[in-house]
Design a protein around this motif. Sequence first.
Motif, PDB file in Angstrom:
ATOM      1  N   PHE A  39      67.273  -2.610  41.101  1.00  7.21           N
ATOM      2  CA  PHE A  39      66.550  -1.403  41.526  1.00  7.21           C
ATOM      3  C   PHE A  39      67.290  -0.688  42.653  1.00  7.21           C
ATOM      4  O   PHE A  39      67.520   0.533  42.576  1.00  7.21           O
ATOM      5  N   TYR A  40      67.640  -1.422  43.719  1.00  7.77           N
ATOM      6  CA  TYR A  40      68.289  -0.773  44.859  1.00  7.77           C
ATOM      7  C   TYR A  40      69.665  -0.218  44.482  1.00  7.77           C
ATOM      8  O   TYR A  40      70.053   0.861  44.945  1.00  7.77           O
ATOM      9  N   THR A  41      70.412  -0.944  43.651  1.00  7.25           N
ATOM     10  CA  THR A  41      71.731  -0.453  43.252  1.00  7.25           C
ATOM     11  C   THR A  41      71.612   0.839  42.461  1.00  7.25           C
ATOM     12  O   THR A  41      72.312   1.821  42.734  1.00  7.25           O
ATOM     13  N   GLY A  82      65.854   6.484  52.732  1.00  6.18           N
ATOM     14  CA  GLY A  82      64.721   5.785  53.329  1.00  6.18           C
ATOM     15  C   GLY A  82      63.542   5.708  52.376  1.00  6.18           C
ATOM     16  O   GLY A  82      62.830   4.690  52.326  1.00  6.18           O
ATOM     17  N   ALA A  83      63.337   6.765  51.588  1.00  2.00           N
ATOM     18  CA  ALA A  83      62.247   6.755  50.606  1.00  2.00           C
ATOM     19  C   ALA A  83      62.488   5.707  49.522  1.00  2.00           C
ATOM     20  O   ALA A  83      61.548   5.062  49.044  1.00  2.00           O
ATOM     21  N   VAL A  84      63.751   5.526  49.138  1.00  3.49           N
ATOM     22  CA  VAL A  84      64.083   4.490  48.153  1.00  3.49           C
ATOM     23  C   VAL A  84      63.667   3.120  48.670  1.00  3.49           C
ATOM     24  O   VAL A  84      63.060   2.308  47.947  1.00  3.49           O
ATOM     25  N   TYR A  85      63.968   2.860  49.920  1.00  3.42           N
ATOM     26  CA  TYR A  85      63.623   1.554  50.495  1.00  3.42           C
ATOM     27  C   TYR A  85      62.122   1.421  50.702  1.00  3.42           C
ATOM     28  O   TYR A  85      61.577   0.315  50.583  1.00  3.42           O
ATOM     29  N   GLY A 105      60.822   0.557  47.313  1.00  2.00           N
ATOM     30  CA  GLY A 105      61.184  -0.816  46.998  1.00  2.00           C
ATOM     31  C   GLY A 105      60.332  -1.828  47.740  1.00  2.00           C
ATOM     32  O   GLY A 105      59.917  -2.842  47.156  1.00  2.00           O
ATOM     33  N   GLN A 106      60.043  -1.565  49.004  1.00  2.00           N
ATOM     34  CA  GLN A 106      59.217  -2.473  49.789  1.00  2.00           C
ATOM     35  C   GLN A 106      57.790  -2.520  49.269  1.00  2.00           C
ATOM     36  O   GLN A 106      57.171  -3.590  49.202  1.00  2.00           O
ATOM     37  N   VAL A 107      57.258  -1.351  48.894  1.00  2.00           N
ATOM     38  CA  VAL A 107      55.895  -1.313  48.355  1.00  2.00           C
ATOM     39  C   VAL A 107      55.820  -2.078  47.035  1.00  2.00           C
ATOM     40  O   VAL A 107      54.898  -2.872  46.804  1.00  2.00           O
ATOM     41  N   VAL A 108      56.796  -1.860  46.163  1.00  2.00           N
ATOM     42  CA  VAL A 108      56.810  -2.547  44.873  1.00  2.00           C
ATOM     43  C   VAL A 108      56.943  -4.054  45.070  1.00  2.00           C
ATOM     44  O   VAL A 108      56.254  -4.842  44.400  1.00  2.00           O
ATOM     45  N   GLU A 109      57.828  -4.450  45.989  1.00  2.00           N
ATOM     46  CA  GLU A 109      58.012  -5.882  46.234  1.00  2.00           C
ATOM     47  C   GLU A 109      56.747  -6.516  46.817  1.00  2.00           C
ATOM     48  O   GLU A 109      56.298  -7.570  46.355  1.00  2.00           O
TER      49      GLU A 109
END
Length: 355
Positions: free
Chosen positions: A222-224, A278-281, A284-288
């Motif tokens: 996801f992050y990549t 920052g929005a990507v992270y 990602g944090q919310v999904v995780e």
Amino acid sequence: MQFSPAQIRAATWLGMGLLAWLLLAALSPVLMPFVLAAVLAYALHPWVERMAARRVPRWLGAGLAITVLMLVMLAVALLIVPVVSKQVPLLREQVPALLEHLNLWLTPLAARFGLDLQIDVNLVRDTLRKLVSGHESELIDGLLSSLRIGGSAVLAIVGNFTLMPIVAYYLLLDWDGMVGRVKALVPPRWLEPTQRFLDETDDVLGQYLRGQLLVMGILAVFYTVALALCGLKLALPIGVFTGLAVFVPYLGFGLGLVLALLAALLQFQSLTAVALVGAVYAIGQVVESMYLTPRLLGERIGLHPIAVIFALLAFGHLLGFVGVLIALPASAVLLVALRRLQTLYVGSDLYQDGK
């Protein structure tokens, strides 16, 4: 007052448990590498057993397992080095220019509200020059002093991480014998329920490890992909590192976020692009936190999402960084024990008499 044999036995076990807890609390700094080594040995033991079944000597299988793990950890660490080595020196050149652009937008906006607001770019430039140009040792010395960590403590930390794979190797060599010796200490009348408890615990921990690997893989992809869509040149190393580093809750995510924001700031020199990264992270944090960890870890080991969050906070408070690492697997073991206690309670006279 006359105590029954059952009360004496209960008091004896309670005293032994309290003594063991006090001993562990007193020796907790020394036990850290041994606890981590035991976790590594437990995770690698199935691999060693599979190699042993194919007639690979146990000493060679244990060595290969430890070596592969250390190489993976080294590869993950090396993902950070190019990012830091290439990006940090650019701070001195590019950040002041970005702040000057910010001043051109911020100063007229503040003037509309009667405010004289302007960033001192020269002060920032001088600070960055001190931090990045030859003063790194002074910065590190000040950081260590502020954290009250002496040179001997740093040496002890390095020694612990060096000792950890060595201890894990010797545990792998004698895993079956060590488990057998521990089981020999269990009273014969308790051996069968103890074995059932260990089997159930082993099954739960196996599900935890598989779930953790799945979460790490999903987040790495996801992050990549998300960072690449944002146009970040270092999307692959930063994305893979962030995904794999989530094994350490909060710390791995935080470090990946800092690296990504720094890379975006230096590449794009645009607050909009930095906000997009920052929005990507944030996504990602919310999904995780809201889906992956509760679904793929909590449900696999039978923990409610609230219990997952509580376990991370509680173990982190009690045992620090090591507690965060072992929070979920330790909670899985406690969950198995609580299930057993619940079964005993429901079948006890204390519960039955209330019907």
